[in-house]
Each structure stands twice: as C-alpha cells, then as structure tokens.
Design a protein around this motif. Sequence first.
Motif, PDB file in Angstrom:
ATOM      1  N   UNK A 247       1.436  -0.990  -0.334  1.00  0.00           N
ATOM      2  CA  UNK A 247       0.057   0.070  -0.209  1.00  0.00           C
ATOM      3  C   UNK A 247       1.073   1.525  -0.192  1.00  0.00           C
ATOM      4  N   UNK A 248       1.987   0.860   1.103  1.00  0.00           N
ATOM      5  CA  UNK A 248       2.918   2.729   0.969  1.00  0.00           C
ATOM      6  C   UNK A 248       3.634   2.584  -0.720  1.00  0.00           C
ATOM      7  N   UNK A 252       2.259   5.836  -2.628  1.00  0.00           N
ATOM      8  CA  UNK A 252       3.592   6.130  -3.495  1.00  0.00           C
ATOM      9  C   UNK A 252       3.446   6.944  -4.857  1.00  0.00           C
ATOM     10  N   UNK A 253       3.392   6.045  -5.583  1.00  0.00           N
ATOM     11  CA  UNK A 253       3.608   5.626  -6.766  1.00  0.00           C
ATOM     12  C   UNK A 253       2.178   6.942  -7.754  1.00  0.00           C
ATOM     13  N   UNK A 254       0.747   6.814  -6.961  1.00  0.00           N
ATOM     14  CA  UNK A 254      -0.028   7.565  -7.194  1.00  0.00           C
ATOM     15  C   UNK A 254      -0.022   8.777  -6.601  1.00  0.00           C
ATOM     16  N   UNK A 255       0.896   9.666  -5.645  1.00  0.00           N
ATOM     17  CA  UNK A 255       1.069  10.522  -5.777  1.00  0.00           C
ATOM     18  C   UNK A 255       2.046  11.046  -6.252  1.00  0.00           C
ATOM     19  N   UNK A 256       2.959  10.254  -6.780  1.00  0.00           N
ATOM     20  CA  UNK A 256       4.497  10.759  -7.877  1.00  0.00           C
ATOM     21  C   UNK A 256       3.576  11.053  -9.349  1.00  0.00           C
ATOM     22  N   UNK A 305      -6.857  12.159  -6.627  1.00  0.00           N
ATOM     23  CA  UNK A 305      -5.886  10.939  -6.045  1.00  0.00           C
ATOM     24  C   UNK A 305      -5.123  11.393  -5.674  1.00  0.00           C
ATOM     25  N   UNK A 306      -4.338  12.547  -5.678  1.00  0.00           N
ATOM     26  CA  UNK A 306      -3.356  13.459  -4.584  1.00  0.00           C
ATOM     27  C   UNK A 306      -3.786  13.285  -3.650  1.00  0.00           C
ATOM     28  N   UNK A 307      -5.223  14.121  -3.313  1.00  0.00           N
ATOM     29  CA  UNK A 307      -6.026  14.209  -2.211  1.00  0.00           C
ATOM     30  C   UNK A 307      -5.545  12.741  -1.237  1.00  0.00           C
ATOM     31  N   UNK A 308      -6.014  11.805  -1.724  1.00  0.00           N
ATOM     32  CA  UNK A 308      -6.671  10.821  -1.304  1.00  0.00           C
ATOM     33  C   UNK A 308      -5.025  10.302  -0.595  1.00  0.00           C
ATOM     34  N   UNK A 309      -4.386  10.398  -1.507  1.00  0.00           N
ATOM     35  CA  UNK A 309      -2.114   9.770  -1.457  1.00  0.00           C
ATOM     36  C   UNK A 309      -2.344  11.146  -0.197  1.00  0.00           C
ATOM     37  N   UNK A 310      -2.356  11.973  -0.434  1.00  0.00           N
ATOM     38  CA  UNK A 310      -1.794  12.648   0.799  1.00  0.00           C
ATOM     39  C   UNK A 310      -2.668  12.421   2.343  1.00  0.00           C
TER      40      UNK A 310
END
Length: 467
Positions: A247-248, A252-256, A305-310
């Motif tokens: 998951x981590x 990280x992939x989704x955030x990047x 997606x970036x918001x959920x990753x954060x």
Amino acid sequence: MNGHSLRTRLVAVTLLLLAIASALVAVATTIALRQFLIHRLDLDVRAATRVLIRDEPGESPTVLRDDRGPRPPDSLTAVVRDGDVLAAAVFPLGGSVRDVPVQEYAELAAIPVGEPPRSVDLGPLGDYRVVATRTPVGDVVVSGMPEAPVQDIVSGLVLIELVVAGVTLVGAGIAGAVVVRRELRPLERVAATAARVGALPLDRGEVSLVERVPDVDPRTEVGQVGSALNRMLDNVGSALEARHDSEVRLRQFIADASHELRTPLAAISGYAELARRDALPQDAAYSLTRITSQAERMTALVEDLLLLARLDAGRPLEHGDVDLTRLVVDAVADAHAAGPDHRWTLDAPEHPVVVPGDTSRLAQVLANLLANARTHTPAGTEVTVALAADADAAHLSVLDTGPGIAAHLVPHVFERFARGSTSRSRDTGSTGLGLAIVRAVVEAHHGTVEVSSRPGHTAFTLHLPAA
C-alpha cells in the motif's frame, strides 16, 4: 447444556459422574449390608429354635413359658399342632410376654417345615424372620426374630450415605470449579488474545500485530491451541506487513504519478486554449473543445488521487474554526445554480455551528455530497441539507428522494472508483472518487459518515466532533 460455558459443563459432568458412582457404591453397600444382617438374623433364628427344643425334653409344649433359658429380645415362639396354632407369643427383653394377635395365626401356621427362614408380616408386631421346625413329639415350633433392628441399621446407613454423598458433591463441586478454572486459565488467555486481535483495525493502514498468547505449554491441549494461534498470528502479521508495504508503494506511486501528471495536463489545457483563440474550422474547434474538457476531467481525477494519497499518508490538514452553517449555505446556493431542475431545501439553525477542521476540505465534502445527489437523481428530485449540533458533535445530513441505491451496493459506496447502479442514472462523467474523498476527509477530522438508502429516501449523514 450447549448454551453454558465449558467450565460449567466440565464441573456438571464431573459431579454427575461422581453422583452416579456414589449412588452405585451406596446401593451395593446397602444391599450387601442388608444381606449380611439378614444372614446373621437367620443364624440367630435357627439358634433360638435349637435352644427351645433342647430346653424342653419330654414336656408337652402346649404352654409357652419365658423361664427356659435366655432368649434374644422380642423373639417369637409359636406351637403348631395339626395345622392349628396352640399358642404364640413374643418375649421382650425384661418385659412381660406379649401374645401374637389371633388374626396372625394363619400366617404362622402356613410356614412350611424344614425350609430356610423367611419374612412374614405380623401386623402390629412388624416384620419377622421366622423358621418352622418339627419337635420330637410331632408338633411344629415356629421361632422368629424381628427385622426391625436390621431395617433400622439399613435406614441409618442410607441416611449416612445421603449426607456423606451430599457433602461430598458440594465439596467436589467447589473444588472442581476451582481446579477447572485454574486449568482453563490458559484457554481464557487464548480467548482474550483473540478478542484483542479481533478489535484491531486490520483492513487498512499500518498494523502492529504484537498480540500473542503468553505462557503456552505445548505439552497440553490448551497449550497446543495457544501455540497454533501464535503461529497463525505470526503468519497474519507477516501478511499485514507485506500488505502495508504494498500500500505504501502504491500510494507513493499514485502521489508521484499524480504530481507528475499535473504539469503535462496543465500544458495540454494551455495549448488547447491558445489554439482556440485563432479562427479554426468547425471540426478542429470541436476537437479542441473536447480536448480541453477531457483534460479538465483528468486534472480533477489527478487532484482527487493526489488528495487521497496525502490523506492516506496521514499528512495533517489545516486546523481552525470552521463555520459549518456558512459552508452549508454557500454549498446549497452553488448546488442550486448548478442544478436548477432539482428542488433544494436547507434546514439549518440560526446560530453558527462551529467545528475544528480544514475549511477547504469540509467545503469539498459538501460539494461532493451535493454533486452526488444532483448527478445520480432525476430532475425534480428534492434534496434536503440538514444541519444540527449538540454538546459533543455537529450532524450534517444530505437527503434526497431519488430512486435510491441498490442494497448490495450500499456497503461499497465509499470505496474508490465505486459506481452507482443503473437505477441512479448519471448525466455527467464521474471519477468514482467523490464519496471516497468524503469518507477520507471526515475520518481525518476524527468523524464518521453513514449512508442509508431505500427507494424514495437516501441519506448521507456526517458526524463531526465539536470544538
């Protein structure tokens, strides 16, 4: 006893077996003692008969006398001639002779000669053990001894056995409960460990699975259960660690990826806008419009997606006083402008409802809920936004009178990329992340969100802790 605990069943079964064993021993002892006493009584009856015959040489036994030597107390002597009882009496110890009632003579006359002693009921005299013997002069002498002493001894033994068995069962029950409780204590530790593991949130996030059953002894059955549970927890812990690492990496992939996609998407939108400023053929202008629309949609998806990753990474939100009343008023006004074909209703208190949190994120939650109600319900649907507060929390509800959500989809509406059923028609595109963002933001504010749905009534309810 399936509804009772194992401890209760073990103690009950032990007491039942002990009671059965005690009953069998008591019955066997009582029967054996009675047979022994009856045998001794028969010997005394025969001895008394022989003494009587020896003490009366040549004298006609037509009269019973109590001075012909010692007799056992309450001994019975009767003389039968030609089937008729001539005389019958009981010789008590130290008392006067008592005659046998005449109505009992038939019982004495019917006793066969030469057979082993038998029991007869002599009415008010009680049960007697008697034997008939023929004398040298041809008469029959019936001698007997009362069975009352035997019955008294047997009754006393039965009473003692009942008292001893009762005390033994009570003591065994107390001792058994203590012993069973002590022996099952490791099993209680196994159950307590399993209960603590069952209360852990294992569905997402990092989980430290350190619970283990202490002091396991593999030589015992309970210890084997504890060892098996510990091995299972080791396996589950390893799997959870692997899942969390995956998951981590995925977050990280989704955030990047989301961060990297923002720049080319902004460039696509910018160049499309620049190209639309010039005079273009109709087909080219339409294509650029579609490019701009899809770029905006993909930009929204990337931002979500970036918001959920954060939020998944646990990044802190802004913290301040949020006036939910103002947010609700503004959100309903925006929804009315975006969906004039729906009926919008606001139910809010006159005084401000203030909670601690991130104003922009809570505004996004309201916008997502109202957009969800607008896009998944037909025109003319009434949507009500209700706000209330108490001393502990603020409660916000968005209710619509649309067709509702299918029952099998209700548990999954807050999952990412979840889609509604065909009964909740969709007129515009959706990323499928709106409700997932709602839950993530509310949980980041230490609140909860619930959904209930049936045809004509769908409600999303938020509970946010008060300041």
